[in-house]
Design a protein around this motif. Structure first.
Motif, short mmCIF file in Angstrom:
data_model
loop_
_atom_site.label_atom_id
_atom_site.label_comp_id
_atom_site.label_asym_id
_atom_site.label_seq_id
_atom_site.Cartn_x
_atom_site.Cartn_y
_atom_site.Cartn_z
N ASN A 1 4.03 10.59 50.16
CA ASN A 1 3.23 9.80 51.11
C ASN A 1 2.12 9.01 50.42
O ASN A 1 1.33 8.35 51.10
N CYS A 2 2.06 9.09 49.11
CA CYS A 2 0.99 8.41 48.36
C CYS A 2 0.86 6.96 48.78
O CYS A 2 1.85 6.25 48.94
N GLU A 3 -0.39 6.52 48.96
CA GLU A 3 -0.61 5.14 49.41
C GLU A 3 -0.49 4.14 48.27
O GLU A 3 -0.55 2.93 48.49
N GLN A 4 -0.36 4.62 47.06
CA GLN A 4 -0.25 3.69 45.93
C GLN A 4 1.03 3.92 45.16
O GLN A 4 1.04 3.84 43.92
N LEU A 5 2.10 4.22 45.88
CA LEU A 5 3.38 4.44 45.21
C LEU A 5 3.76 3.21 44.39
O LEU A 5 3.58 2.08 44.84
N LYS A 6 4.31 3.46 43.22
CA LYS A 6 4.78 2.37 42.37
C LYS A 6 6.29 2.49 42.18
O LYS A 6 6.85 3.59 42.26
N PHE A 7 6.91 1.35 41.93
CA PHE A 7 8.37 1.29 41.76
C PHE A 7 8.70 0.40 40.57
O PHE A 7 8.03 -0.62 40.35
N PHE A 8 9.76 0.76 39.85
CA PHE A 8 10.19 -0.06 38.71
C PHE A 8 10.48 -1.49 39.14
O PHE A 8 11.26 -1.74 40.06
N GLY A 9 9.82 -2.44 38.47
CA GLY A 9 10.14 -3.85 38.65
C GLY A 9 9.61 -4.47 39.92
O GLY A 9 9.97 -5.61 40.25
N ALA A 10 8.75 -3.75 40.67
CA ALA A 10 8.29 -4.26 41.96
C ALA A 10 7.16 -5.27 41.79
O ALA A 10 6.57 -5.41 40.71
N LEU A 11 6.86 -5.99 42.88
CA LEU A 11 5.78 -6.97 42.90
C LEU A 11 4.46 -6.31 42.52
O LEU A 11 4.18 -5.20 42.94
N GLY A 12 3.65 -7.04 41.76
CA GLY A 12 2.33 -6.52 41.38
C GLY A 12 2.29 -6.26 39.89
O GLY A 12 3.20 -5.65 39.33
N SER A 13 1.21 -6.71 39.26
CA SER A 13 1.13 -6.64 37.79
C SER A 13 0.98 -5.21 37.30
O SER A 13 1.20 -4.93 36.12
N ASP A 14 0.60 -4.27 38.21
CA ASP A 14 0.42 -2.88 37.76
C ASP A 14 1.70 -2.05 37.95
O ASP A 14 1.68 -0.83 37.78
N GLN A 15 2.80 -2.70 38.31
CA GLN A 15 4.05 -1.96 38.51
C GLN A 15 4.81 -1.84 37.19
O GLN A 15 4.85 -2.80 36.41
N PRO A 16 5.43 -0.69 36.94
CA PRO A 16 6.10 -0.50 35.65
C PRO A 16 7.43 -1.24 35.56
O PRO A 16 8.04 -1.55 36.58
N ASP A 17 7.86 -1.52 34.34
CA ASP A 17 9.18 -2.11 34.12
C ASP A 17 10.25 -1.03 34.17
O ASP A 17 10.01 0.13 33.78
N GLY A 18 11.44 -1.42 34.63
CA GLY A 18 12.53 -0.47 34.85
C GLY A 18 13.52 -0.39 33.71
O GLY A 18 13.23 -0.78 32.57
N ALA A 19 14.71 0.09 34.03
CA ALA A 19 15.64 0.62 33.03
C ALA A 19 16.84 -0.28 32.74
O ALA A 19 17.80 0.17 32.13
N TYR A 20 16.79 -1.54 33.16
CA TYR A 20 17.84 -2.47 32.70
C TYR A 20 17.43 -2.93 31.29
O TYR A 20 17.09 -4.09 31.06
N ALA A 21 17.43 -1.98 30.38
CA ALA A 21 16.88 -2.21 29.03
C ALA A 21 17.36 -1.08 28.12
O ALA A 21 17.91 -0.09 28.59
N ASP A 22 17.13 -1.26 26.81
CA ASP A 22 17.51 -0.19 25.88
C ASP A 22 16.59 1.02 26.00
O ASP A 22 17.02 2.16 25.85
#
Ligand SMILES: [Zn+2]
Ligand SMILES: [Zn+2]
Length: 343
Positions: free
Chosen positions: A103-124
């Motif tokens: 329920n966290c109000e600041q959930l983050k997702f791979f590759g999502a909008l926003g500069s603080d979101q982490p990059d995902g796994a379409y990578a080595d």
């Protein structure tokens, strides 16, 4: 390392070279071994979608620990085979502190909008927090482990439906999420699970994954009548896993009076619902979006024990070089189900 970048809607992903990621405190770098292409990534990359331009998608990921930062959380070693629970809570807000991180109000997702979101796994390689990792037992391949994520989404939809033992369930749509929803609905005691779908290959997969009945809704047949005929009564629960305009209204139209409708498909356009028809039905309608780490751990245990088998969902394994074209091809339904990238 190689990574597939999302530039903008209408353009295929672009393979490029990025600097190898470095682990910060509490983090690990994974060598990505398997990353499923998710329908939500396809939806995220259309006009109005939630993918970050210049970012890297890919959240259904399993791999090996390649590097560890200082103070990892958990007893991890280089080479460990792991799966990533890919909804990232902040760890500090009120919800996180009462152990309700989903329920966290600041959930983050791979590759999502926003500069603080982490990059995902379409990578080595992939940078992750060690508290988001689950060990993959030896008996599970990393391709199969990547399927834990779509299984977790299906489990979440069934959890939110409040399924009762003996219930009649309709699952609309036989993509990977619809199919994993079929699996869990049956696993948790549905007496009947009907799956509607238009693609023949997916109809037969529905039966494989546990549907007691499948209904081909191609050719303009009346889905409501067909489903009611099969069940002998309207379903107690309808779980919508297509995500096209009109589907939610149809789900409310099909469910029994006072039944439950779950919006599992992610419709990217505003979608109208007949309020008058809904008042006469008095359904409960829910839009679940988050699963828990405990649910992912439970699924890993069920797969390892052979209690559930997600492997029929896995239809193709491709390389990172093949990803941009394969990603575009998935925008129209084919004989493919879950396509996993093995960089
Ligand atoms: Zn997914
Ligand atoms: Zn939080």
């Amino acid at each position: 390392m190689r990574a597939a970048i999302f530039d903008k809607p209408g353009q295929p992903l672009r393979l490029t070279e990025l600097d190898d990621p470095e682990p910060g405190p509490g983090e690990a770098i994974l060598r990505v071994r398997a990353c499923g292409i998710c329908g939500s990534d396809l939806h995220a990359t259309v006009e109005g979608g939630i993918a970050r331009q210049g970012g890297v998608l890919g959240h259904e990921v399993a791999g090996e620990i390649h590097a560890l930062g200082a103070n990892p959380i958990g007893d991890w070693a280089l080479g460990d085979r792991v799966f990533v629970v890919s909804q990232f809570s902040c760890g500090e807000c009120g919800w996180c502190l009462i152990d309700q991180a989903h329920n966290c109000e600041q959930l983050k997702f791979f590759g999502a909008l926003g500069s603080d979101q982490p990059d995902g796994a379409y990578a080595d390689f992939l940078r992750v927090r060690t508290n988001d990792l689950i060990a993959v037992p030896d008996e599970i391949t990393l391709e199969t482990a990547a399927l834990i994520e779509p299984l977790a989404t299906g489990l979440m939809l069934v959890r939110e439906a409040g399924l009762g033992i003996g219930d009649r369930v309709l699952v609309m749509g036989g993509g990977p999420i619809g199919l994993s929803t079929v699996l869990w609905a049956r696993f948790f005691g549905a007496r009947r699970v009907v799956m509607t779908e238009m693609v023949p290959h997916r109809l037969s997969l529905g039966t494989t994954m546990g549907a007691t009945d499948v209904v081909d809704v191609s050719g303009g047949i009346d889905a409501k009548q067909a489903v009611t005929d099969v069940l002998g009564a309207p379903p107690d629960i309808v779980i919508e896993c297509v995500g096209r305009p009109g589907m939610l209204d149809q789900a409310i139209d099909i469910v029994r009076h006072g039944g439950t409708v779950i919006a599992g498909g992610v419709c990217m356009q505003p979608d109208s619902v007949s309020h008058v028809d809904a008042y006469f039905k008095e359904p409960t309608v829910r839009f679940p979006a988050t699963y828990t780490k405990a649910e992912n751990e439970f699924i890993m245990e069920m797969v390892a024990a052979g209690r559930v088998d997600p492997t029929p969902l896995l239809s193709h394994t491709i390389t990172l070089d093949e990803l941009p074209a394969a990603f575009e091809a998935l925008r129209t339904p084919t004989d493919q189900c879950k396509v996993v990238v093995s960089p």
